[in-house]
Design an enzyme around this catalytic site. Sequence first.
Site, short mmCIF file in Angstrom:
data_model
loop_
_atom_site.label_atom_id
_atom_site.label_comp_id
_atom_site.label_asym_id
_atom_site.label_seq_id
_atom_site.Cartn_x
_atom_site.Cartn_y
_atom_site.Cartn_z
N SER A 131 0.80 -1.23 0.00
CA SER A 131 0.00 0.00 0.00
C SER A 131 0.83 1.27 0.00
O SER A 131 0.34 2.34 -0.37
CB SER A 131 -0.93 0.02 1.22
OG SER A 131 -0.18 -0.07 2.42
N ASP A 175 -2.08 8.81 7.47
CA ASP A 175 -3.07 8.01 8.20
C ASP A 175 -2.35 7.09 9.18
O ASP A 175 -1.20 7.35 9.55
CB ASP A 175 -3.99 7.25 7.23
CG ASP A 175 -3.25 6.20 6.39
OD1 ASP A 175 -2.06 5.91 6.67
OD2 ASP A 175 -3.86 5.66 5.44
N HIS A 191 0.55 5.24 6.67
CA HIS A 191 1.23 5.77 5.49
C HIS A 191 1.69 7.22 5.65
O HIS A 191 0.99 8.02 6.27
CB HIS A 191 0.30 5.66 4.27
CG HIS A 191 -0.28 4.31 4.09
ND1 HIS A 191 -1.54 3.97 4.54
CD2 HIS A 191 0.24 3.19 3.54
CE1 HIS A 191 -1.78 2.70 4.26
NE2 HIS A 191 -0.71 2.20 3.65
#
Length: 372
Positions: free
Chosen positions: A52, A337, A340
């Site tokens: 991600s 977040d 990340h």
Amino acid sequence: MVAMGKLWMYCMVVCLGLALSDIVSGQVGNPFLPDGGKRREMVPAMFVFGDSLIDNGNNNDLPSFAKANYFPYGIDFNGGPTGRFSNGYTMVDEIAELLGLPLIPAFSEASGDQVLHGVNYASAASGILDITGRNFVSRIPFDRQIRNFQTTLDQITDNLGAIDAAEALAKCIFFVGMGSNDYLNNYLMPNYPTKDQYNGQQYADLLVQKYTQQLRTLYNLGARKFVVAGLGRMGCIPSIIAQSTADGCSEEVNQLVLPFNANVKTMMNNLNADLPGSRFIYVDIAHLFEDIVTNARTYGFSVVDRGCCGIGRNRGQITCLPFQTPCENRDEYVFWDAFHPTEKVNIIMATKAFNGDPSIVYPINIQQLASL
């Protein structure tokens, strides 16, 4: 497909003749670029594998809980939410720009001429091990990302022929950033047996043994120039901090991932020695993160331990909810977040990986690798 083959051939010719053209005209136009091609392409293409941190939409159409194709993700990205787990650019977005390439399309969306400058196969929640990330249901593990690359390679080879395809691939950058989820969404998950089966060193050995096989597979498919990103200080991400009863980073988690990074460096030295024509370089993400946090004020950061959006302690217990209003001063936050970094951090890391010294990127930087 024939037209695509001609474009690929032209792209390769343009790239091979680039240095001479620069000397003659001082500037190169490339019709493949959306801005009319007023910048130099240092390599024909970049192929991206990871999770991600660099996923740009491959999970959007999967039955997965690991998605970021909704606001406020992409709030600072031209085009809004795309599946990037960031407010804007990822690290590989900035690296692509520094290489003179357009943004690399996701495999799930790329077709025809779109694969001309490379493809991004990264998938949120994916890992080196196939079993990693199963809590999120669907994801694309590294082995399957490599199979997806083979699909792209078949298209290229069908049009260019095996010899020309191999020559072009040898000049391309292969960016690989795997391993975070093998800890976050495997070893550290209570519903996984992994922690009972392996201690930290044994698990790092298992991961890098598998990782070595996977990178050798990419080499056997024609990859030669590899950029391998290490793991960051994962004990300092808001998600881990939120789970701790103490204040600050979890040194237990930071220590846990150290053997992995050490093994990856050893792996790369071995692969450079064993695989003819290969060049593997290592990006020390942990060192980059330490530099950013230590010199936070110098970089303009004021918040280093919680997310810009999210819920709970350190905004790290639940990640950005759909249509949640994020912080306004995003450039002052290290983390976007629970997991990340912000676009600003991604751009700093990419720039330092591109032209940094051996303390950051070893043994040479991406700019030097591209010019070989």
